[in-house]
Design a protein around this motif. Structure first.
Motif: not given
Length: 253
Positions: A155-179
């Motif tokens: 998810f490098e596309c959603f990361s702030k630039v010039h961030t000191e991380v070794n990689h941009f990998r994240c495992k997302i388990f849940e993502a949803h909108w609730e009204q």
């Protein structure tokens, strides 16, 4: 002879409005600094804490966890009450638990959850704690697009630039909108998050909800690994760190 140390987890919450984020910085008012000062004042010795992760300026936490070490001693019964009395009104410590000596608030976290709150009418009780929109986006479109987040891990596309991380990998388990009543809540859970990641995701999904981007664009944005392709970050005031999950065997009480 080495002094025996006990390690404790604190569970706390805070209103992020007055703070320049979690992490201690020079010439900035931070949550971490306030907690360390309060603990050091009450315990009469320098105390350093380690949080489960950083939150940016203005971001809130309904649940944050940090750890600290103490020599082998019995904490007084009034520990929480006394430390909370020292802390500013925007921070509250809810529990303290003794943990394994090598337990780590950051590295042992299995999952972290955030929610983002959007409102559609003026609400004085949520001032500084929600993003107010004047038109309603298409929640179905946003939920359909959000499913792409579960299919990828870079998810490098959603990361702030010039961030000191070794990689941009994240495992997302849940993502949803609730009204929920007059609120729109975005829920997301992952093993880790990049700096600015949730706000960038929210901003991008809102653009999809308003038809400024297509549902399929989210997959293209993820594959691009380019922050400029994603939407503008949503305001910090609507974001809450809400849950951190740990292995149960790290607790000693």
């Amino acid at each position: 002879m080495n002094e025996t140390k006990n390690r404790y987890f604190l569970q706390l919450s805070y209103h992020g409005g007055p703070f320049h984020g979690w992490q201690i910085q020079q010439n900035a008012f931070t949550v971490q600094e306030c907690i360390e000062n309060a603990l050091s004042t009450f315990l009469r010795k320098p105390i350093a804490i380690m949080g489960s992760g950083r939150t940016d300026t203005g971001v809130h936490a309904s649940m944050q966890v940090c750890h600290f070490d103490l020599p082998d001693m019995t904490l007084p019964e009034n520990f929480l009450k006394a430390v909370n009395a020292i802390l500013p009104k925007e921070i509250a410590i809810h529990t303290i638990r003794k943990v394994q000596p090598d337990a780590h608030a950051r590295f042992d976290a299995l999952k972290r959850s955030y929610f983002y709150r959007i409102i559609f009418s003026k609400n004085p009780f949520l001032e500084g704690m929600a993003w107010q929109l004047f038109h309603r986006p298409d929640v179905n479109r946003m939920n359909e697009a959000a499913q792409f987040l579960l299919q990828y891990e870079d998810f490098e596309c959603f990361s702030k630039v010039h961030t000191e991380v070794n990689h941009f990998r994240c495992k997302i388990f849940e993502a949803h909108w609730e009204q929920k009543d007059d609120q729109l809540l975005f829920h997301i859970t992952a093993n880790r998050f990049l700096r600015g990641m949730v706000r960038a995701i929210v901003g991008t999904l809102i653009e999809i909800g308003f038809g400024h981007k297509q549902i399929e664009d989210l997959e293209r944005i993820i594959l691009s690994k380019d922050r400029t392709q994603a939407g503008k970050a949503a305001p910090a005031k609507g974001l809450f760190l809400s849950q951190i999950t740990y292995p149960t065997n790290i607790y000693l009480d």
